[in-house]
Design an enzyme around this catalytic site. Structure first.
Site, PDB file in Angstrom:
ATOM      1  N   LYS A 209     -40.596  64.503  14.555  1.00 12.23           N
ATOM      2  CA  LYS A 209     -39.446  64.357  13.647  1.00 12.23           C
ATOM      3  C   LYS A 209     -38.450  63.371  14.257  1.00 12.23           C
ATOM      4  O   LYS A 209     -37.995  62.435  13.628  1.00 12.23           O
ATOM      5  CB  LYS A 209     -38.789  65.709  13.407  1.00 12.23           C
ATOM      6  CG  LYS A 209     -37.571  65.641  12.492  1.00 12.23           C
ATOM      7  CD  LYS A 209     -36.970  66.999  12.190  1.00 12.23           C
ATOM      8  CE  LYS A 209     -35.740  66.841  11.298  1.00 12.23           C
ATOM      9  NZ  LYS A 209     -35.082  68.128  10.963  1.00 12.23           N
ATOM     10  N   GLU A 215     -42.966  65.010  25.481  1.00 11.03           N
ATOM     11  CA  GLU A 215     -44.399  65.323  25.503  1.00 11.03           C
ATOM     12  C   GLU A 215     -45.171  64.404  24.554  1.00 11.03           C
ATOM     13  O   GLU A 215     -46.205  63.825  24.908  1.00 11.03           O
ATOM     14  CB  GLU A 215     -44.620  66.783  25.085  1.00 11.03           C
ATOM     15  CG  GLU A 215     -44.099  67.818  26.063  1.00 11.03           C
ATOM     16  CD  GLU A 215     -42.688  68.262  25.772  1.00 11.03           C
ATOM     17  OE1 GLU A 215     -42.314  69.362  26.209  1.00 11.03           O
ATOM     18  OE2 GLU A 215     -41.940  67.496  25.119  1.00 11.03           O
ATOM     19  N   GLY A 273     -38.263  71.080  11.768  1.00 15.27           N
ATOM     20  CA  GLY A 273     -39.596  70.911  12.358  1.00 15.27           C
ATOM     21  C   GLY A 273     -40.498  72.098  12.080  1.00 15.27           C
ATOM     22  O   GLY A 273     -41.639  71.969  11.639  1.00 15.27           O
ATOM     23  N   ARG A 274     -39.966  73.297  12.289  1.00 18.28           N
ATOM     24  CA  ARG A 274     -40.777  74.496  12.144  1.00 18.28           C
ATOM     25  C   ARG A 274     -40.994  74.859  10.673  1.00 18.28           C
ATOM     26  O   ARG A 274     -41.651  75.849  10.363  1.00 18.28           O
ATOM     27  CB  ARG A 274     -40.144  75.659  12.907  1.00 18.28           C
ATOM     28  CG  ARG A 274     -38.692  75.919  12.576  1.00 18.28           C
ATOM     29  CD  ARG A 274     -38.064  76.913  13.545  1.00 18.28           C
ATOM     30  NE  ARG A 274     -36.652  77.082  13.272  1.00 18.28           N
ATOM     31  CZ  ARG A 274     -35.698  76.295  13.771  1.00 18.28           C
ATOM     32  NH1 ARG A 274     -36.028  75.265  14.550  1.00 18.28           N
ATOM     33  NH2 ARG A 274     -34.408  76.509  13.479  1.00 18.28           N
ATOM     34  N   GLU A 359     -37.336  80.621  16.934  1.00 17.08           N
ATOM     35  CA  GLU A 359     -36.477  79.442  17.075  1.00 17.08           C
ATOM     36  C   GLU A 359     -35.410  79.439  15.968  1.00 17.08           C
ATOM     37  O   GLU A 359     -34.379  78.804  16.079  1.00 17.08           O
ATOM     38  CB  GLU A 359     -37.298  78.145  17.013  1.00 17.08           C
ATOM     39  CG  GLU A 359     -36.593  76.956  17.653  1.00 17.08           C
ATOM     40  CD  GLU A 359     -37.468  75.719  17.740  1.00 17.08           C
ATOM     41  OE1 GLU A 359     -37.854  75.336  18.855  1.00 17.08           O
ATOM     42  OE2 GLU A 359     -37.775  75.136  16.664  1.00 17.08           O
ATOM     43  N   HIS A 390     -58.596  96.277  20.962  1.00 14.55           N
ATOM     44  CA  HIS A 390     -59.202  96.539  22.276  1.00 14.55           C
ATOM     45  C   HIS A 390     -58.320  95.986  23.391  1.00 14.55           C
ATOM     46  O   HIS A 390     -58.769  95.846  24.528  1.00 14.55           O
ATOM     47  CB  HIS A 390     -60.598  95.917  22.312  1.00 14.55           C
ATOM     48  CG  HIS A 390     -61.443  96.361  21.154  1.00 14.55           C
ATOM     49  ND1 HIS A 390     -62.222  97.498  21.182  1.00 14.55           N
ATOM     50  CD2 HIS A 390     -61.560  95.860  19.895  1.00 14.55           C
ATOM     51  CE1 HIS A 390     -62.811  97.658  20.004  1.00 14.55           C
ATOM     52  NE2 HIS A 390     -62.418  96.683  19.211  1.00 14.55           N
ATOM     53  N   LYS A 514     -34.793  71.068  28.762  1.00 11.51           N
ATOM     54  CA  LYS A 514     -35.330  69.697  28.686  1.00 11.51           C
ATOM     55  C   LYS A 514     -34.479  68.758  29.542  1.00 11.51           C
ATOM     56  O   LYS A 514     -34.998  67.945  30.310  1.00 11.51           O
ATOM     57  CB  LYS A 514     -35.282  69.190  27.250  1.00 11.51           C
ATOM     58  CG  LYS A 514     -36.245  69.813  26.277  1.00 11.51           C
ATOM     59  CD  LYS A 514     -36.111  69.076  24.940  1.00 11.51           C
ATOM     60  CE  LYS A 514     -36.634  69.842  23.772  1.00 11.51           C
ATOM     61  NZ  LYS A 514     -36.361  69.138  22.483  1.00 11.51           N
TER      62      LYS A 514
HETATM   63  O1  LIG Z   1     -41.001  66.801  15.981  1.00 12.74           O
HETATM   64  P1  LIG Z   1     -40.214  66.554  17.228  1.00 12.74           P
HETATM   65  O2  LIG Z   1     -38.916  65.881  16.992  1.00 12.74           O
HETATM   66  O3  LIG Z   1     -41.048  65.852  18.249  1.00 12.74           O
HETATM   67  O4  LIG Z   1     -39.830  67.986  17.827  1.00 12.74           O
HETATM   68  C1  LIG Z   1     -40.811  68.884  18.227  1.00 12.74           C
HETATM   69  C2  LIG Z   1     -40.188  70.220  18.562  1.00 12.74           C
HETATM   70  O5  LIG Z   1     -39.349  70.056  19.678  1.00 12.74           O
HETATM   71  C3  LIG Z   1     -38.082  70.575  19.694  1.00 12.74           C
HETATM   72  O6  LIG Z   1     -37.818  70.765  21.027  1.00 12.74           O
HETATM   73  C4  LIG Z   1     -37.806  71.814  18.941  1.00 12.74           C
HETATM   74  O7  LIG Z   1     -37.891  72.913  19.771  1.00 12.74           O
HETATM   75  C5  LIG Z   1     -38.745  72.071  17.802  1.00 12.74           C
HETATM   76  O8  LIG Z   1     -38.032  72.606  16.742  1.00 12.74           O
HETATM   77  C6  LIG Z   1     -39.475  70.837  17.381  1.00 12.74           C
HETATM   78  O9  LIG Z   1     -40.384  71.156  16.386  1.00 12.74           O
END
Ligand SMILES: O=P(O)(O)OC[C@H]1O[C@H](O)[C@H](O)[C@@H](O)[C@@H]1O
Length: 557
Positions: A209, A215, A273-274, A359, A390, A514
């Site tokens: 986003k 990462e 994002g979520r 989140e 189990h 972060k």
């Molecule tokens: O889609 P991006 O901007 O790479 O973000 C990826 C993810 O990282 C962030 O740290 C948030 O915790 C998430 O809500 C998000 O979905």
């Protein structure tokens, strides 16, 4: 700025719930005996989902009080505000319109003077056209060969939704196309997922986003280097143009990375994002299952949005389940909630829900900046049935924790195996039905004794029962039904957030770790001065790492 959050504890409904709690002793045996119609009274239909809440802690008076609480905390008004595009994401000053992603073509939702539904369909059409090109083999790599593997590179909301849905909809995949997912910064993830891939037939989708996530950008660079190192020299110059596309709200940053904006699909700040799997973030899924199935997926979300928007509170499933969760957390003291899909295809669903719910509602501050007045977001967790039986069901059945649990199952299997004359799917459903029954009705000491159990171990073999569950069923796990399940939990999460007064759509809490991770870079890389600035524990841990990294002969380093 939306109106200030209403303090749920100051509402008449909350006092009513307090009164109810004074002599509230869940007793399913009695409740079903006193009310033979209980199963019907507390079972509901939402789109294609059959939802049985009769083995939850709902009673007539609890339901009425919870519906009262929903009304007194303006849940329905906030819902309508969200769906019409009000800026309810206060701390980021954004609208929250994941529901627009599944709005029918031609409908209207205006944000900043623009009809966002037109934008949604403009992008969907581009995603569908692209998906068809890849599926048909029209989209080829730098050496002219069609794509066989799509690699989605993203994390959090840019990974969990697509991978969960890809796994869930395996029966709908185009056979000759595979999707792999790289998310973790642990190089193992990229290493393992790139292993064995043919660069000439691999397409990367960089999904972010913000297009700033460490990462994802790091893994994208790893993928680009891998591709350029392994393709024939003569085709490397234009390789990124045919092997990389991107999905982001920051198309300027996509271009900076070197991906042609023509090969990028946008989405919008008003999609969290979520909450984004229904946007272009789902491009890898649209390629895997095809545009028609993806459209069904969106239509399923839409059907649940319609139910949430229109069903009266007393039979509004997301509202009732959200309010029940408030009851479990705030009145009964539950700190976690299990989601147990009796479907191996949904093995990533609990992980998906962890980001969605935790989140969203893992907050201690209300959207006006004041402190919350109640406990908020519970821990969501789960594993597919019957595996969990189990593993951790011992604790759900006989532990001291109250763990509300949602059980999900489908009437029809994908693999109708018969073994020894047994329909294997019925063996699965037998466990699905039995577990909520056992959790509700338990087994008394007398019933244990009646089996001739040694008195000394009778206590250990008693099941208290009266442990709350919800059972969710549908005819089969289709793209539409998966969309309905996702939207159901999105709206449950919304309801809880409104009652607690939190901004369910920001996630400031992910930033500090972060920041510190990048600040620690120099110390980890061996900068003694930077190391000296760290707290003793961090310093010692980094020192341990320095001592043991490459504990190979190269130790002479
Ligand atoms: O889609 P991006 O901007 O790479 O973000 C990826 C993810 O990282 C962030 O740290 C948030 O915790 C998430 O809500 C998000 O979905």
């Amino acid at each position: 700025m939306p109106p200030s959050p209403i303090d749920p504890t100051s509402t008449p409904a909350w006092s009513r719930l307090g009164e109810i709690m004074q002599d509230f002793t869940p007793d399913f045996r009695a409740w079903f005996a006193e009310n033979p119609g209980r199963a019907e009274e507390f079972s509901f239909t939402a789109a294609d989902l059959h939802v049985d809440l009769s083995k939850s802690f709902l009673t007539g008076e609890v339901r009425d009080a919870l519906v009262g609480l929903a009304k007194e905390t303006a849940v329905e008004e906030r819902r309508d505000a969200m769906m019409r595009g009000d800026r309810i994401n206060v701390t980021e000053d954004r609208a929250v319109l994941h529901t627009a992603l599944r709005a029918p073509r031609g409908s209207e939702i205006i944000v900043d003077g623009e009809n966002v539904v037109d934008q949604v369909h403009e992008v969907l059409d581009r995603v569908y056209a692209f998906a068809e090109k890849v599926r048909s083999g029209e989209w080829v790599g730098a050496t002219g060969r069609p794509i066989e593997t799509v690699v989605n590179i993203g994390i959090g909301g840019s990974d969990l939704g697509p991978v969960m849905a890809y796994e869930a909809l395996k029966p709908y995949l185009q056979e000759d196309l595979e999707v792999r997912f790289i998310s973790n910064i642990d190089p193992t993830d990229a290493g393992e997922k790139l292993a064995g891939l043919d660069p000439e037939t691999t397409l990367f989708i960089i999904v972010s986003k913000t297009f700033t996530t460490m990462e994802t950008l790091t893994n994208a660079k790893v993928a680009r280097a891998w591709l350029l190192d392994s393709l024939p020299e003569e085709v490397r110059d234009d390789a990124v143009a045919t092997h990389f596309v991107a999905v982001s709200t920051a198309l300027d940053k996509v271009a900076e990375f070197g991906i042609d904006p023509e090969n990028a699909f946008g989405f919008w700040s008003w999609v969290g994002g979520r909450y984004s799997v229904g946007s272009a973030v789902g491009t890898s899924l649209a390629i895997a299952i095809g545009p028609d199935n993806f459209a069904d997926f969106l239509a399923g979300h839409r059907a649940m949005d319609e139910h949430f928007a229109k069903a009266p509170a007393e039979e509004n499933v997301p509202l009732l389940m959200g309010m029940l969760n408030v009851f479990y957390v705030n009145l009964m003291g539950a700190t976690s909630h299990a989601v147990l899909p009796y479907s191996q295809y949904l093995h990533r669903f609990p992980a998906y829900l962890q980001q969605l719910t935790m989140e969203s509602n893992g907050k201690s501050v209300r959207w006006d900046g004041s402190a919350v007045t109640t406990a908020t977001g519970e821990v969501f967790w789960g594993e597919p049935g019957t595996n969990g039986q189990h593993a951790f069901y011992q604790l759900i059945h006989q532990g001291t924790q109250l763990i509300p649990a949602d059980f999900i199952a489908f009437a029809n299997p994908t693999y109708p195996f018969e073994t020894d004359g047994n329909d294997q799917h019925e063996l699965l459903l037998g466990n699905f039905f039995a577990q909520t029954k056992a959790l509700a009705f338990g087994k008394s000491a007398d019933e244990v004794r009646a089996e001739g159990t040694d008195e000394a171990i009778v206590p250990a073999r008693v099941f208290s029962g009266n442990r709350p569950t919800a059972s969710i069923m549908a005819p089969y796990l289709s793209p539409s039904v998966l969309g309905q399940l996702i939207a159901l939990y999105e709206h449950i999460t919304f309801v809880q957030g409104i009652v607690w007064g939190v901004d369910s759509f920001d996630q400031w809490g992910v930033e500090l770790g972060k920041e510190m991770a990048s600040d620690l870079g120099p110390a980890i890389a061996g900068d003694d001065e930077a190391l000296g600035e760290q707290d003793p524990s961090t310093r010692a841990l980094i020192a341990y790492y320095h001592r043991f990294r490459d504990a190979r002969p190269a130790a002479e380093k």
